[in-house]
Design a protein around this motif. Structure first.
Motif, PDB file in Angstrom:
ATOM      1  N   ILE A 122      20.256   1.018 -19.671  1.00 37.67           N
ATOM      2  CA  ILE A 122      19.339   0.824 -20.798  1.00 37.67           C
ATOM      3  C   ILE A 122      20.137   0.256 -21.961  1.00 37.67           C
ATOM      4  CG2 ILE A 122      17.738   1.961 -22.388  1.00 37.67           C
ATOM      5  CD1 ILE A 122      17.560   4.217 -20.267  1.00 37.67           C
ATOM      6  N   GLY A 123      19.599  -0.753 -22.620  1.00 39.27           N
ATOM      7  CA  GLY A 123      20.352  -1.346 -23.717  1.00 39.27           C
ATOM      8  C   GLY A 123      19.480  -2.133 -24.671  1.00 39.27           C
ATOM      9  N   ALA A 124      20.145  -2.747 -25.636  1.00 39.88           N
ATOM     10  CA  ALA A 124      19.469  -3.559 -26.639  1.00 39.88           C
ATOM     11  C   ALA A 124      20.404  -4.694 -27.043  1.00 39.88           C
ATOM     12  CB  ALA A 124      19.094  -2.715 -27.856  1.00 39.88           C
ATOM     13  N   PHE A 125      19.824  -5.748 -27.587  1.00 40.00           N
ATOM     14  CA  PHE A 125      20.624  -6.897 -28.017  1.00 40.00           C
ATOM     15  C   PHE A 125      19.974  -7.535 -29.242  1.00 40.00           C
ATOM     16  CE2 PHE A 125      17.333  -8.538 -25.289  1.00 40.00           C
ATOM     17  CZ  PHE A 125      16.935  -9.715 -25.916  1.00 40.00           C
ATOM     18  N   ALA A 126      20.765  -8.292 -29.967  1.00 41.74           N
ATOM     19  CA  ALA A 126      20.265  -9.042 -31.120  1.00 41.74           C
ATOM     20  C   ALA A 126      21.075 -10.322 -31.240  1.00 41.74           C
ATOM     21  CB  ALA A 126      20.374  -8.224 -32.401  1.00 41.74           C
ATOM     22  N   THR A 127      20.402 -11.416 -31.593  1.00 44.81           N
ATOM     23  CA  THR A 127      21.039 -12.721 -31.732  1.00 44.81           C
ATOM     24  C   THR A 127      20.830 -13.247 -33.142  1.00 44.81           C
ATOM     25  OG1 THR A 127      20.691 -13.253 -29.395  1.00 44.81           O
ATOM     26  CG2 THR A 127      21.100 -15.088 -30.877  1.00 44.81           C
ATOM     27  N   PHE A 128      21.908 -13.657 -33.758  1.00 45.48           N
ATOM     28  CA  PHE A 128      21.856 -14.232 -35.100  1.00 45.48           C
ATOM     29  C   PHE A 128      22.481 -15.621 -35.041  1.00 45.48           C
ATOM     30  CE2 PHE A 128      22.108  -9.651 -35.466  1.00 45.48           C
ATOM     31  CZ  PHE A 128      21.069  -9.355 -36.328  1.00 45.48           C
ATOM     32  N   THR A 129      21.727 -16.629 -35.488  1.00 42.13           N
ATOM     33  CA  THR A 129      22.224 -18.003 -35.457  1.00 42.13           C
ATOM     34  C   THR A 129      22.046 -18.633 -36.835  1.00 42.13           C
ATOM     35  OG1 THR A 129      20.150 -19.117 -34.854  1.00 42.13           O
ATOM     36  CG2 THR A 129      21.419 -18.111 -33.067  1.00 42.13           C
TER      37      THR A 129
END
Length: 717
Positions: free
Chosen positions: A634-641
């Motif tokens: 189980i996990g989470a992610f975030a992308t910042f560009t």
């Protein structure tokens, strides 16, 4: 009721209930002996889906790794909440709410995220203390922060909290944090609306008025808990936009535990409405009622007779190697393992295998080692067992002495001692290939189901159909595979047209989903190989996914005994036709990422990727996952560009929750089927990465020393 009158009465009520809860706790301490805490082995969940009293939060965390799925219904609102106890002190929440006639919309759907931090555990005299952020990354309907303390004495639990934002909308007073500066005295407006979804507006946190809330809970039995609370939430937004009425700050609730996994809630809220809720708790550590599973028993170790190790007569037999290989192949096939290579010498045997439907690599190594004691001559003391990845990559070799197997099979600490005595080495080469192994062809036919979530007009959209897939491996490490689909029904194609200002690399998903003819989901050729020590490589070409095809190359540096891995990937990607045949559109791009992987303690996996994405934006993706011994992740992610929040559109930046559940962990039987989903609040074009099958890290990690060590407790199973 005028707001000023409601606020004044709220302040008096809060003080009275806070004093009453403290008095009840002291009285219970005097009247009841300190008894076992069976009634409080985990906290009740409130109508916001987090540990709490009735509608207000409390301080105790759930049990480590608990996943609480809650559905709450009250007048004008329905809330679906997922609460995950990430660590013993930190928990995260995703909430999806449906409100009637809110903001001029008949059926309004709202997404929000919470975080909770346990600052202090409960002690003999001190309470548990938790700091919480509610709706810190959504539209702000439920936005608020709180500091709450809870003390358990016998059958009573008393809670007192200080809240800000929504938790200070009733009975508010001057912010005590104002002593740190004037900026804490006023709470600025948040971004609001769908364009504000996902923005972390920290300038709001702990600002403006504060207010007290409090409550008392009584454990009538080990299953029933009665609760009363004073709520500092005035529900002004619901009163203004829905049929909800706020008549009283007092809430009364009852929680009933059904077994160990289910909780039923009922309540009389705010003097005006009956509320009901249901919570189901799932812990990945114990996902089914049969922790041992239904696996077949392993072969026992066959001990050698005294002096047998000195007999080398078998080595002079010309066909001895072929006979031993044939025996080992039959034994491995009986246990769903695949022989990849085999070689013997007078005192050493080398064997390479693939996992098949086995779920634990250390368990598979242990079973292969015991098979070798049953089939190989007594003179062979050294076993070199090579783990081969699904796509033919040799990853690691476990070196075990037969005498250690004979000594430790029934030792009380045999698992630990066997790991301490084994050696885990890098494996660049395979023993000679098993004769009848290649070429290999496999195909499957069956249904498929795809889902997209959280469209403002519909919480979930589904597409259902039939899929035919095939895989051909002419020799180890060379793989051809593809899949055809025929959609039978679905609503994913009903999404509105994209309004994105960026190249439509993902937001035209509806046009891809709205195809009634047979589509080519993917068709690729790939080569996997080992260019050097600690190095793994992949080259792929073809139609990678429904939206893009091209050419992809990847290199991974991952030493066998290291928790650190470093990788680089370069892709030339071209956008496919909406019909998903062999054709392409005009849009193409060169993308790529440099990646770092770290295996932390307690099953935590950290990944950072930096580079160029499909829409031409540059940035980084950060991901954290927690993997359990049974393979559930189980996990989470975030992308910042470099795409601004406004240019990105709804959601502000790409983020999501992901999980993988091997079906074997649920049913207790062997199967290679895995349920894997990535849930994004919204899918936009910024931060979009090419979907390439067979990336290296996931094929390598579990077969190296850190992964084998965490799984070694299953070596003798």
């Amino acid at each position: 009721m005028p707001v000023a009158t409601r606020t004044a009465r709220g302040k008096r009520a809060a003080r009275k209930l806070a004093l009453a809860s403290s008095f009840c706790a002291l009285s219970a301490q005097a009247a009841l002996p300190q008894e076992s805490q069976w009634a409080w082995n985990r906290p009740t969940l409130n109508f916001m889906g987090v540990p709490g009293i009735v509608d207000m939060p409390s301080a105790h965390p759930s049990r480590d790794a608990d996943i609480d799925l809650s559905l709450s219904m009250l007048n004008g609102s329905r809330r679906l909440t997922g609460h995950f106890q990430i660590t013993p002190r930190i928990s995260g929440v995703f909430r999806y709410a449906n409100l009637d006639s809110y903001a001029g919309i008949d059926e309004y759907y709202d997404r929000s995220f919470d975080l909770r931090f346990l600052l202090a555990e409960e002690g003999p005299t001190a309470p548990a203390v938790t700091l919480g952020l509610q709706d810190f990354g959504g539209t702000g309907i439920y936005a608020g922060e709180y500091l709450v303390a809870t003390k358990t004495i016998g059958r009573l639990r008393a809670t007192t909290g200080l809240g800000w934002g929504r938790f200070a909308s009733l009975g508010g007073f001057a912010n005590p944090l104002g002593v740190l500066g004037d900026r804490f005295e006023t709470r600025p407006d948040g971004p609001g609306g769908v364009q504000g979804t996902g923005r972390l507006d920290a300038k709001q946190w702990f600002r403006g008025d504060a207010a007290l809330f409090a409550g008392v809970q009584y454990a009538y039995s080990d299953r029933m808990v009665l609760s009363v609370e004073y709520s500092s939430d005035d529900y002004a937004a619901e009163e203004e936009n829905t049929s909800f009425e706020h008549r009283s700050p007092f809430n009364f609730g009852l929680s009933w535990r059904v077994g160990d996994r289910m909780q039923l809630n009922g309540a009389w809220l705010y003097g005006s409405t009956i509320a009901a809720g249901l919570t189901y708790t799932f812990n990945p550590r114990t996902p089914n009622a049969y922790p041992g599973g239904f696996d077949r028993a392993p072969f026992p170790v066959t001990p050698r007779a005294p002096g047998a190790a000195n007999d080398l007569g078998w080595a002079r037999q010309a066909d001895a190697g072929a006979i031993l290989q044939d025996n080992m192949q039959r034994f491995l096939e009986a246990d769903d393992l695949v022989l990849e290579g085999f070689d013997v010498a007078p005192h050493t045997a080398r064997i390479a295998f693939r996992m098949g439907r086995q779920s634990g690599p250390a368990q598979a190594v242990g079973r292969v080692a015991r098979m070798m004691t049953n089939n190989l001559p007594p003179s062979i003391e050294r076993y070199e067992i090579t783990l081969v990845g699904h796509n033919g990559l040799p990853v690691s070799t476990v070196v075990i002495n037969r005498s250690d197997l004979e000594e430790l099979e029934h030792a009380p600490d045999g698992a630990w001692q066997s790991f301490a005595r084994a050696r885990i080495e890098d494996a660049r080469d395979l023993p000679p290939a098993a004769v009848a192994r290649f070429p290999q062809f496999d195909w499957r036919a069956g249904p498929y189901l795809e889902a997209s979530y959280f469209d403002p007009d519909s919480p979930i959209r589904l597409s259902f159909g039939a899929e035919l897939s095939a895989r051909y491996e002419p020799r180890p490490g060379v793989v051809f595979q593809g899949a055809l689909r025929q959609k039978l029904s679905g609503s994913a194609g009903d999404l509105p047209d994209s309004n994105s200002d960026l190249p439509h690399v993902r937001s035209d998903n509806a046009r891809y989903a709205d195809q009634d003819s047979v589509t080519l989901r993917d068709l690729t050729a790939a080569k996997y190989f080992r260019p050097g020590d600690d190095l793994f490589a992949r080259v792929s070409a073809g139609w990678f996914e429904p939206m893009f095809g091209g050419v992809s190359g990847e290199m991974l540096w991952k030493p066998v005994d290291s928790r650190l891995g470093l990788g680089v990937e370069v892709n030339y990607a071209r956008q496919r036709d909406f019909a998903q045949d062999l054709g392409f559109q005009d849009y193409d791009i060169l993308t790529g990422h440099a990646s770092a992987y770290w295996e932390g303690d307690d099953g935590f996996l950290y990944q950072a990727d930096a580079g160029r994405y499909l829409a031409g934006d540059w940035g980084a993706t950060l991901g954290i996952d927690r993997e359990f011994d049974n393979g559930i992740k189980i996990g989470a992610f975030a992308t910042f560009t470099d795409v601004s929040f406004d240019e990105f559109g709804e959601g502000s930046f790409d983020k999501g929750i992901r999980f993988e559940i091997p079906l074997s962990a649920l049913v207790g039987q062997r199967t290679d089927t895995t349920i894997a989903r990535t849930i994004r609040p919204v899918q936009r074009d910024g931060g979009a990465r090419l979907d390439v099958n067979g990336r290296l890290y996931t094929q390598v990690r579990n077969f190296q020393q850190p992964g084998l060590q965490s799984d070694w407790g299953r070596f003798w199973r």
